[in-house]
Design a protein around this motif. Structure first.
Motif, PDB file in Angstrom:
ATOM      1  N   VAL A   1      -0.434  -8.240   3.447  1.00 49.57           N
ATOM      2  CA  VAL A   1      -0.753  -6.929   4.104  1.00 49.57           C
ATOM      3  C   VAL A   1      -1.076  -7.385   5.613  1.00 49.57           C
ATOM      4  O   VAL A   1      -0.440  -6.614   6.658  1.00 49.57           O
TER       5      VAL A   1
ATOM      6  N   HIS B   1       1.268   3.153   8.584  1.00 50.82           N
ATOM      7  CA  HIS B   1       2.398   2.363   9.059  1.00 50.82           C
ATOM      8  C   HIS B   1       3.618   2.480   8.178  1.00 50.82           C
ATOM      9  O   HIS B   1       4.306   1.873   7.407  1.00 50.82           O
ATOM     10  N   PRO B   2       4.344   3.969   8.214  1.00 51.26           N
ATOM     11  CA  PRO B   2       5.273   4.210   7.371  1.00 51.26           C
ATOM     12  C   PRO B   2       6.610   2.997   7.598  1.00 51.26           C
ATOM     13  O   PRO B   2       6.613   2.970   8.614  1.00 51.26           O
ATOM     14  N   GLY B   3       6.954   2.551   6.302  1.00 48.05           N
ATOM     15  CA  GLY B   3       8.126   1.580   6.539  1.00 48.05           C
ATOM     16  C   GLY B   3       7.609   0.364   6.825  1.00 48.05           C
ATOM     17  O   GLY B   3       8.616  -0.387   7.003  1.00 48.05           O
TER      18      GLY B   3
ATOM     19  N   GLU C   1      -2.315  12.638   5.279  1.00 47.87           N
ATOM     20  CA  GLU C   1      -1.821  12.112   3.945  1.00 47.87           C
ATOM     21  C   GLU C   1      -3.219  12.159   3.096  1.00 47.87           C
ATOM     22  O   GLU C   1      -4.262  11.903   3.350  1.00 47.87           O
TER      23      GLU C   1
ATOM     24  N   GLU D   1       2.332  -7.783   6.895  1.00 48.40           N
ATOM     25  CA  GLU D   1       3.223  -6.828   7.268  1.00 48.40           C
ATOM     26  C   GLU D   1       2.766  -6.096   8.663  1.00 48.40           C
ATOM     27  O   GLU D   1       3.516  -5.221   9.118  1.00 48.40           O
TER      28      GLU D   1
ATOM     29  N   THR E   1      -2.374   1.359   4.449  1.00 47.94           N
ATOM     30  CA  THR E   1      -1.290   0.547   5.307  1.00 47.94           C
ATOM     31  C   THR E   1       0.000   1.432   5.314  1.00 47.94           C
ATOM     32  O   THR E   1       0.545   1.711   6.355  1.00 47.94           O
ATOM     33  N   GLU E   2       0.439   1.561   4.221  1.00 46.39           N
ATOM     34  CA  GLU E   2       1.758   2.383   4.022  1.00 46.39           C
ATOM     35  C   GLU E   2       1.563   3.841   4.820  1.00 46.39           C
ATOM     36  O   GLU E   2       2.505   4.532   5.232  1.00 46.39           O
TER      37      GLU E   2
ATOM     38  N   PHE F   1       6.407  -2.335   5.215  1.00 45.32           N
ATOM     39  CA  PHE F   1       6.695  -2.970   4.162  1.00 45.32           C
ATOM     40  C   PHE F   1       8.081  -3.470   4.531  1.00 45.32           C
ATOM     41  O   PHE F   1       8.864  -4.459   4.368  1.00 45.32           O
ATOM     42  N   LYS F   2       8.914  -2.336   4.533  1.00 39.41           N
ATOM     43  CA  LYS F   2      10.619  -2.647   4.628  1.00 39.41           C
ATOM     44  C   LYS F   2      10.706  -3.157   5.942  1.00 39.41           C
ATOM     45  O   LYS F   2      11.864  -4.083   5.925  1.00 39.41           O
TER      46      LYS F   2
ATOM     47  N   LYS G   1      -3.656  -1.293   0.670  1.00 41.69           N
ATOM     48  CA  LYS G   1      -2.129  -1.301   1.025  1.00 41.69           C
ATOM     49  C   LYS G   1      -1.665   0.390   1.045  1.00 41.69           C
ATOM     50  O   LYS G   1      -0.975   0.676   1.707  1.00 41.69           O
ATOM     51  N   GLN G   2      -2.515   1.402   0.205  1.00 40.31           N
ATOM     52  CA  GLN G   2      -2.043   2.652   0.263  1.00 40.31           C
ATOM     53  C   GLN G   2      -2.424   3.232   1.848  1.00 40.31           C
ATOM     54  O   GLN G   2      -1.758   3.811   2.251  1.00 40.31           O
TER      55      GLN G   2
END
Length: 325
Positions: free
Chosen positions: A192, A315-317, A289, A195, A311-312, A319-320, A308-309
């Protein structure tokens, strides 16, 4: 999770969010402090017992032999016991326990009002894990009433939660598996951090309860998780871990992201329809969200999933994006 008991509904929400802040000998109690984990102080015998640990109240508790009958007064500890391979020895859990699914069939020994000492004693419990508002006196009284060794586990941060898994492992004789769980959690937390490195730090508001509006402030797991996720909690300067928050202050802070704890019971659509909320940047830009409270508020093996939830969500995307670097 239990500082909010204004109505029956709020009791249920608090019960899900900060599990058993009143879990002592009765319905009351003063919050216990102390260390978040507990280092092994002594060992002996081929089996590794007796073993002495220091619990979250600073109490040195000696376990003479490997416990075969274990009771837990916090869902996070129950999850830990199952994660480290001690699940088959768990004989008592709380009415709030819902993970893993096997806990549904385990005897219930208490709820947000407190632990049923007579029930714990009838189960011939070897070790009783307590949490949150348990005091030293309550722990001592419970040992007399139940005949079980009482170990209080009350971590105060994500890293403290990871450390406490090692303490539980030492108590129940599953240290190797506990260390494996800890290593996995630390790797996930490190991922994390990787990322979010170099990304912006959006402002975040986390709704714990809608009426009156309540959020997560300093000293809460959620505040720690928002920081680890690379965000800035707009309530970080509040005077308590779970303060009430006015619409005026919320509009003034104008967070980039508005997170709704699942125990709140609301949805992004409902939040957007509230009078005055249309002024929020997060609402206008569709950055509202729902977050699974069971992941963010239970200091057990799934708490990094909560980080992580978040974070996602903020910070959309991310990890990608990182995977392409």
């Amino acid at each position: 999770m239990f500082v909010r008991m204004v109505s029956v509904l709020r009791v249920v929400v608090a019960f899900a969010v900060v599990v058993f802040a009143l879990a002592g000998c009765g319905a009351g109690g003063v919050s216990g402090g102390g260390s978040s984990g507990g280092a092994t102080q002594a060992r002996g015998g081929a089996s590794g017992y007796p073993v002495t640990v220091t619990d979250s109240l600073g109490r040195k508790v000696t376990i003479e032999k490997k416990p075969e009958r274990i009771a837990s007064m916090a869902p996070s500890i129950t999850e830990t016991l199952f994660a480290i391979g001690a699940g088959k020895r768990v004989v008592g859990v709380t009415t709030a326990d819902d993970y893993p699914p096997q806990v549904e069939h385990i005897t219930k020994i208490g709820d947000y009002k407190g632990v049923n000492a007579e029930k714990v004693a009838s189960l011939k419990t070897d070790v009783l894990f307590m949490s949150f508002a348990t005091t030293r006196q309550q722990a001592a009284d419970l040992e007399k009433k139940t005949g079980a060794k009482v170990v209080v586990i009350n971590p105060e941060s994500v890293r403290g939660a990871i450390a406490s898994i090692g303490t539980v492992g030492k108590v129940v004789g599953d240290e190797k598996k506990a260390r494996e769980v800890q290593r996995h959690m630390r790797r996930e937390l490190s991922q994390v951090r990787k990322e979010v490195r170099g990304l912006s730090h959006p402002t975040v508001f986390y709704e714990v309860y809608p009426k009156p509006l309540q959020t997560a402030g300093p000293g809460s797991f959620i505040d720690d998780e928002i920081k680890l996720a690379g965000g800035k909690n707009v309530a970080a300067g509040a005077k308590s871990p779970y303060p009430q928050y006015s619409l005026e202050e919320l509009v003034k802070q104008n967070p980039d992201y508005y997170l709704i704890g699942s125990s709140s019971g609301d949805t992004p659509k409902k939040v957007a329809s509230r009078p005055g909320f249309e002024a929020l940047k997060a609402v206008r830009e569709g950055h509202v969200e729902v977050i699974n409270d069971n992941l963010t508020t239970r200091p057990g093996p799934r708490i990094v999933e909560g980080v992580k939830q978040i974070t996602e969500a903020i910070h959309p995307g991310a990890f990608k994006v990182h995977s392409k670097r």
